[in-house]
Design a protein around this motif. Structure first.
Motif, mmCIF file in Angstrom:
data_model
loop_
_atom_site.group_PDB
_atom_site.id
_atom_site.type_symbol
_atom_site.label_atom_id
_atom_site.label_comp_id
_atom_site.label_asym_id
_atom_site.label_seq_id
_atom_site.Cartn_x
_atom_site.Cartn_y
_atom_site.Cartn_z
ATOM 1 N N LEU B 22 0.835 -1.207 0.000
ATOM 2 C CA LEU B 22 0.000 0.000 0.000
ATOM 3 C C LEU B 22 0.870 1.258 0.000
ATOM 4 C CD1 LEU B 22 -2.906 1.045 0.142
ATOM 5 C CD2 LEU B 22 -2.766 0.959 2.610
ATOM 6 N N SER B 23 1.950 1.249 0.809
ATOM 7 C CA SER B 23 2.853 2.405 0.856
ATOM 8 C C SER B 23 3.465 2.655 -0.511
ATOM 9 C CB SER B 23 3.977 2.169 1.860
ATOM 10 O OG SER B 23 3.457 1.814 3.097
ATOM 11 N N VAL B 26 0.872 4.152 -2.816
ATOM 12 C CA VAL B 26 0.600 5.577 -2.570
ATOM 13 C C VAL B 26 1.723 6.431 -3.143
ATOM 14 C CG1 VAL B 26 0.442 7.332 -0.755
ATOM 15 C CG2 VAL B 26 -0.819 5.197 -0.533
ATOM 16 N N PHE B 27 2.979 5.956 -2.968
ATOM 17 C CA PHE B 27 4.125 6.687 -3.496
ATOM 18 C C PHE B 27 4.012 6.840 -5.009
ATOM 19 C CE2 PHE B 27 7.418 6.454 -0.012
ATOM 20 C CZ PHE B 27 7.560 7.817 0.004
ATOM 21 N N PHE B 29 1.326 6.541 -6.852
ATOM 22 C CA PHE B 29 0.116 7.271 -7.210
ATOM 23 C C PHE B 29 0.312 8.779 -7.040
ATOM 24 C CE2 PHE B 29 -3.645 9.343 -5.345
ATOM 25 C CZ PHE B 29 -4.466 9.347 -6.449
ATOM 26 N N ALA B 30 0.879 9.178 -5.921
ATOM 27 C CA ALA B 30 0.926 10.604 -5.623
ATOM 28 C C ALA B 30 2.200 11.284 -6.130
ATOM 29 C CB ALA B 30 0.777 10.817 -4.118
#
Lengths: 167, 131
Positions: B22-23, B26-27, B29-30
């Motif tokens: 998940l981390s 997110v990295f 994705f953002a």
């Protein structure tokens, strides 16, 4: 089972203990410049209650603790963030405990991770900036790590005084 | 109580694994500031999600930002870095956050609903891709 009076006394002691843990945590500095990174000491209490007195008692104690310690050591904002984190963490822990796929370690780690997800979600809504999500990866990893330590301590407590309910 | 729930199980390792996935997600994705941390160019200030001010990063400045509910944050831009040095907010988490200088880095003050964000030159990003 035990009398209502004994139950009330145990839960009141739990709230007091939770407030002390919140106070200790409020004294700690911010880690690594990332806001919201903290050990989650009071989660030891929540996990312990969840496995002994059940989810209703754990939820009652936790919400009471958050509101009281928020008034004493925090501010209205910290209450909102704490509640958001605590409720999302709590919902996940109840579900995972019920499926009994994980031990207390897995339940506690998932709780720690979801605590941070809930807080960041509320922060994103309030500040209206999606970039805050960049705080999430370090928080997730630290939440998982502290969740493991919380699980370790909770398991130790449960082995030693987990039969408190039936005494 | 069954003692089996009190011992670490193999299945417990699913939690850290999913956390790492998940981390990483997110990295990606953002847009991670560590991977895409090009040089910053401008300092943008947002209050309540709306743009409040926009300063060049290479000019020295000392600004008081009036955030949500009239609470103030003091922003200093110096030596190509932006930092919040003082604030009226109750927790002062924004003051403790590190000073920022790279593209997409942020400092957030939640109570005052203030976000400081560094922006790089978009032309620079295109160049980096075409190279």
């Amino acid at each position: 089972m035990q009398s209502r009076g004994r139950m009330t006394a145990y839960l009141a002691i739990s709230v007091a203990l939770g407030m002390m843990l919140s106070y200790v945590e409020a004294l700690l500095p911010v880690f690594f410049g990332v806001p919201g990174m903290k050990p989650g000491l009071s989660n030891i209490l929540v996990v312990f209650l969840l496995y002994t007195f059940g989810w209703k008692a754990a939820l009652d104690v936790n919400i009471t603790r958050i509101i009281l310690s928020g008034i004493l050591f925090g501010n209205p904002f910290s209450i909102i963030y704490s509640l958001a984190g605590a409720l999302s963490s709590f919902a996940v822990m109840i579900l995972l405990k019920r499926f009994s796929f994980f031990s207390v370690y897995g339940v506690s780690m998932a709780g720690g991770v979801c605590h941070n997800i809930g807080q960041i979600a509320v922060a994103m809504l309030l500040v209206e900036n999606y970039r805050i999500i960049l705080y999430l990866p370090p928080l997730l990893i630290s939440g998982c790590f502290t969740g493991f330590l919380v699980g370790l301590i909770s398991a130790g407590l449960l082995i030693r005084i987990g039969n408190i309910v039936y005494d | 109580m069954g003692n089996s729930v009190l011992k670490l199980k193999k299945s417990d390792s699913a939690v850290p694994l999913l956390t790492l996935l998940l981390s990483a997600g997110v990295f990606l994705f953002a847009g991670s500031p560590f991977f895409a941390g090009g040089k910053g160019d401008r300092v943008k200030v947002y209050v309540d999600g709306k743009e409040y001010a926009d300063f060049p990063l290479n000019e020295e400045r000392d600004i008081i930002i009036s955030g949500h509910a009239g609470l103030n944050n003091r922003l200093i831009i110096k030596n190509g870095e932006a930092d919040i040095v003082d604030a009226d907010c109750p927790d002062k988490l924004c003051v403790h956050q590190k000073s920022i200088s790279k593209d997409k880095e942020t400092i957030v003050c939640l109570p005052n609903r203030v976000v400081i964000e560094i922006e790089g030159r978009t032309e620079g990003a295109v160049d980096a891709v075409s190279r």
